[in-house]
Design a protein around this motif. Structure first.
Motif, PDB file in Angstrom:
ATOM      1  N   ASN A 185      -1.446  10.107  -5.419  1.00 21.75           N
ATOM      2  CA  ASN A 185      -0.610   9.057  -4.830  1.00 21.75           C
ATOM      3  C   ASN A 185       0.569   8.669  -5.715  1.00 21.75           C
ATOM      4  O   ASN A 185       1.616   8.285  -5.212  1.00 21.75           O
ATOM      5  CB  ASN A 185      -1.468   7.844  -4.456  1.00 21.75           C
ATOM      6  CG  ASN A 185      -2.296   8.108  -3.208  1.00 21.75           C
ATOM      7  OD1 ASN A 185      -2.003   9.042  -2.457  1.00 21.75           O
ATOM      8  ND2 ASN A 185      -3.332   7.315  -2.981  1.00 21.75           N
ATOM      9  N   ASN A 236     -11.073  -8.232  -4.974  1.00 22.18           N
ATOM     10  CA  ASN A 236     -10.123  -7.241  -5.487  1.00 22.18           C
ATOM     11  C   ASN A 236     -10.822  -6.293  -6.459  1.00 22.18           C
ATOM     12  O   ASN A 236     -11.865  -6.634  -7.025  1.00 22.18           O
ATOM     13  CB  ASN A 236      -8.954  -7.938  -6.184  1.00 22.18           C
ATOM     14  CG  ASN A 236      -7.887  -8.398  -5.198  1.00 22.18           C
ATOM     15  OD1 ASN A 236      -7.926  -8.037  -4.024  1.00 22.18           O
ATOM     16  ND2 ASN A 236      -6.946  -9.195  -5.668  1.00 22.18           N
ATOM     17  N   THR A 286      -6.602   3.097  -5.101  1.00 21.09           N
ATOM     18  CA  THR A 286      -5.885   4.244  -4.512  1.00 21.09           C
ATOM     19  C   THR A 286      -4.812   4.804  -5.450  1.00 21.09           C
ATOM     20  O   THR A 286      -4.133   5.765  -5.085  1.00 21.09           O
ATOM     21  CB  THR A 286      -5.222   3.856  -3.164  1.00 21.09           C
ATOM     22  OG1 THR A 286      -4.146   2.935  -3.420  1.00 21.09           O
ATOM     23  CG2 THR A 286      -6.225   3.220  -2.213  1.00 21.09           C
ATOM     24  N   GLU A 331      -4.340  -5.114  -5.107  1.00 20.98           N
ATOM     25  CA  GLU A 331      -5.432  -5.154  -4.121  1.00 20.98           C
ATOM     26  C   GLU A 331      -5.915  -3.744  -3.775  1.00 20.98           C
ATOM     27  O   GLU A 331      -7.070  -3.533  -3.417  1.00 20.98           O
ATOM     28  CB  GLU A 331      -4.913  -5.865  -2.860  1.00 20.98           C
ATOM     29  CG  GLU A 331      -5.923  -6.037  -1.760  1.00 20.98           C
ATOM     30  CD  GLU A 331      -5.324  -6.636  -0.491  1.00 20.98           C
ATOM     31  OE1 GLU A 331      -6.006  -6.592   0.540  1.00 20.98           O
ATOM     32  OE2 GLU A 331      -4.176  -7.150  -0.531  1.00 20.98           O
ATOM     33  N   TYR A 332      -4.988  -2.777  -3.872  1.00 19.74           N
ATOM     34  CA  TYR A 332      -5.312  -1.378  -3.529  1.00 19.74           C
ATOM     35  C   TYR A 332      -5.344  -0.492  -4.780  1.00 19.74           C
ATOM     36  O   TYR A 332      -5.095   0.710  -4.700  1.00 19.74           O
ATOM     37  CB  TYR A 332      -4.287  -0.832  -2.529  1.00 19.74           C
ATOM     38  CG  TYR A 332      -4.148  -1.690  -1.298  1.00 19.74           C
ATOM     39  CD1 TYR A 332      -5.165  -1.753  -0.350  1.00 19.74           C
ATOM     40  CD2 TYR A 332      -2.999  -2.459  -1.087  1.00 19.74           C
ATOM     41  CE1 TYR A 332      -5.047  -2.556   0.780  1.00 19.74           C
ATOM     42  CE2 TYR A 332      -2.876  -3.260   0.041  1.00 19.74           C
ATOM     43  CZ  TYR A 332      -3.904  -3.312   0.968  1.00 19.74           C
ATOM     44  OH  TYR A 332      -3.789  -4.109   2.082  1.00 19.74           O
ATOM     45  N   SER A 382       0.857  -1.188   0.000  1.00 23.26           N
ATOM     46  CA  SER A 382       0.000   0.000   0.000  1.00 23.26           C
ATOM     47  C   SER A 382       0.895   1.241   0.000  1.00 23.26           C
ATOM     48  O   SER A 382       2.115   1.123   0.136  1.00 23.26           O
ATOM     49  CB  SER A 382      -0.860  -0.002   1.255  1.00 23.26           C
ATOM     50  OG  SER A 382      -0.014   0.044   2.397  1.00 23.26           O
ATOM     51  N   LEU A 383       0.288   2.409  -0.097  1.00 20.98           N
ATOM     52  CA  LEU A 383       1.078   3.645   0.017  1.00 20.98           C
ATOM     53  C   LEU A 383       1.744   3.707   1.389  1.00 20.98           C
ATOM     54  O   LEU A 383       2.930   4.040   1.494  1.00 20.98           O
ATOM     55  CB  LEU A 383       0.192   4.880  -0.209  1.00 20.98           C
ATOM     56  CG  LEU A 383       0.928   6.218  -0.127  1.00 20.98           C
ATOM     57  CD1 LEU A 383       2.006   6.337  -1.203  1.00 20.98           C
ATOM     58  CD2 LEU A 383      -0.048   7.375  -0.222  1.00 20.98           C
ATOM     59  N   GLN A 384       0.995   3.354   2.441  1.00 18.29           N
ATOM     60  CA  GLN A 384       1.580   3.357   3.788  1.00 18.29           C
ATOM     61  C   GLN A 384       2.727   2.353   3.884  1.00 18.29           C
ATOM     62  O   GLN A 384       3.759   2.633   4.500  1.00 18.29           O
ATOM     63  CB  GLN A 384       0.505   3.046   4.846  1.00 18.29           C
ATOM     64  CG  GLN A 384       0.966   3.252   6.282  1.00 18.29           C
ATOM     65  CD  GLN A 384       1.492   4.661   6.554  1.00 18.29           C
ATOM     66  OE1 GLN A 384       0.937   5.650   6.066  1.00 18.29           O
ATOM     67  NE2 GLN A 384       2.583   4.763   7.302  1.00 18.29           N
ATOM     68  N   ILE A 409       2.105   0.365  -5.316  1.00 15.89           N
ATOM     69  CA  ILE A 409       0.802  -0.013  -4.771  1.00 15.89           C
ATOM     70  C   ILE A 409       0.328  -1.306  -5.427  1.00 15.89           C
ATOM     71  O   ILE A 409       0.200  -1.399  -6.654  1.00 15.89           O
ATOM     72  CB  ILE A 409      -0.218   1.133  -4.955  1.00 15.89           C
ATOM     73  CG1 ILE A 409       0.241   2.351  -4.129  1.00 15.89           C
ATOM     74  CG2 ILE A 409      -1.616   0.691  -4.539  1.00 15.89           C
ATOM     75  CD1 ILE A 409      -0.602   3.600  -4.306  1.00 15.89           C
ATOM     76  N   HIS A 410       0.114  -2.296  -4.590  1.00 15.49           N
ATOM     77  CA  HIS A 410      -0.326  -3.647  -4.958  1.00 15.49           C
ATOM     78  C   HIS A 410      -1.717  -3.579  -5.621  1.00 15.49           C
ATOM     79  O   HIS A 410      -2.529  -2.718  -5.277  1.00 15.49           O
ATOM     80  CB  HIS A 410      -0.371  -4.439  -3.646  1.00 15.49           C
ATOM     81  CG  HIS A 410      -0.663  -5.884  -3.748  1.00 15.49           C
ATOM     82  ND1 HIS A 410      -1.927  -6.367  -4.029  1.00 15.49           N
ATOM     83  CD2 HIS A 410       0.116  -6.972  -3.546  1.00 15.49           C
ATOM     84  CE1 HIS A 410      -1.899  -7.694  -4.001  1.00 15.49           C
ATOM     85  NE2 HIS A 410      -0.662  -8.090  -3.712  1.00 15.49           N
TER      86      HIS A 410
END
Length: 255
Positions: free
Chosen positions: A75, A103, A70, A66-67, A40-42, A63-64
Motif C-alpha cells: 500500500n 484503534n 493497512t 485508524e487504518y 484510507s487507501l480508497q 492512511i489515517h
C-alpha cells in the motif's frame, strides 16, 4: 470572502447524493481551493479523482491511524504511485490517534506513521498530521524527520505543544472548534500562533463551526472561522483570509 480549505473530505459518503452540486456551488461561492485529504487507501484514490476532475481541488494521499494495519509495503507503493499525479500536493492524513480504544495498538500506529513520514521525505512532499491524544509521540516522530514540514491539522494541543510544532516548521490548522463556546484552549493557541503559520480548514463533513455546529460542514463555513480568528487577533477578517490563502499555497507549492 475568498477561502482556501486546507483540509476536507468531499469523498466522504455524506456527499454521495449531491457531491457534484456541492462542488459546483463551492466554486461559485469564492472557494479558491480545496485540499482533499485521503484517510484510507480508497479515500486517497477518490481524493486524486476529485482533484483531477476539478481544477480548484488538490489531493493529499495517505492512511489515517485508524487504518494503520493497512500500511504495508504494497500500500505504500500504491500511495507512491498516486503521488505521481501533479494534483497530489501532500502525504496525509497520517499520524496518531490514541482517543479511540478500538484503534490499532500504539506501536502499529507509530510504525505506520513513520513509514509514511519516510515516504514524504523521499518524495519531498509536506505532510498533513492527525494527532489526537498523542501529542508526545507525535512530536517525537516529527522530530525524527527534520527535513519534512506540514500542518498539524485540527489542532487540539496546548500552547507549549503548538510552540514546539512551530519550531519544527509546521503550520497549525484551525477548524470550527475555535468558534465553540467551550473552546478556551484553542482560542489561547490562536492568540499565540503567528498569522503566517495558520491554516483554516473544515475537516468536512465534520467540525462545522457555530452557527452550523452539528450539521454537515462545507468550505463556505470557513468564513466563521476566519471571523473568529480576526476577532481573537484584533485584525480585519480580510487580512486573515489573504494570509491563510498565501500560507496554504506556500505549503503545498501552488503558484
Amino acid at each position: 470572502m475568498k477561502i482556501f480549505d486546507s483540509h476536507a473530505h468531499y469523498d466522504d459518503s455524506s456527499f454521495d447524493e449531491d457531491r457534484n452540486k456541492v462542488i459546483k456551488e463551492l466554486k461559485h461561492n469564492d472557494i479558491l481551493g480545496v485540499l482533499n485529504c485521503g484517510a484510507s487507501l480508497q479515500g486517497a484514490i477518490e481524493s486524486v479523482k476529485l482533484a483531477e476532475k476539478n481544477d480548484f481541488f488538490y489531493a493529499a494521499v495517505g492512511i489515517h491511524p485508524e487504518y494503520a494495519y493497512t500500511v504495508n509495503n504494497e500500500n505504500i507503493l500504491k500511495i507512491r504511485q498516486l503521488a505521481k499525479s501533479e494534483k497530489v500536493r501532500a502525504i496525509g492524513e497520517i499520524g496518531l490517534d490514541y482517543y479511540y480504544e478500538e484503534n490499532p495498538p500504539k506501536e502499529v500506529q507509530r510504525s505506520a506513521f513513520i513509514n509514511q513520514m519516510e515516504l514524504a521525505r523521499d518524495l519531498n512532499l509536506p505532510v498533513i498530521i492527525h494527532d489526537r491524544d498523542a501529542h508526545k509521540d507525535t512530536l517525537d516522530i516529527l522530530k525524527m524527520f527534520p527535513q519534512v514540514i506540514g500542518v498539524v491539522h485540527c489542532f487540539s494541543g496546548s500552547i507549549e505543544f503548538a510552540r514546539q510544532c512551530l519550531n519544527l516548521g509546521y503550520y497549525i490548522g484551525f477548524t470550527g472548534v475555535v468558534t465553540f463556546k467551550n473552546a478556551k484552549k484553542i482560542v489561547d493557541v490562536a492568540k499565540e500562533v503567528p498569522l503566517d503559520r495558520m491554516l483554516v480548514e473544515t475537516d468536512c463533513p465534520y467540525m462545522a463551526p457555530v452557527p452550523y455546529r452539528g450539521k454537515r460542514n462545507r468550505s463556505e463555513y470557513i468564513e466563521y472561522i476566519i471571523e473568529k480568528i480576526a476577532e481573537i487577533k484584533e485584525i480585519n477578517p480580510e487580512e486573515v483570509s489573504y494570509q491563510t490563502i498565501s500560507n496554504i499555497k506556500k505549503l503545498i507549492n501552488i503558484k
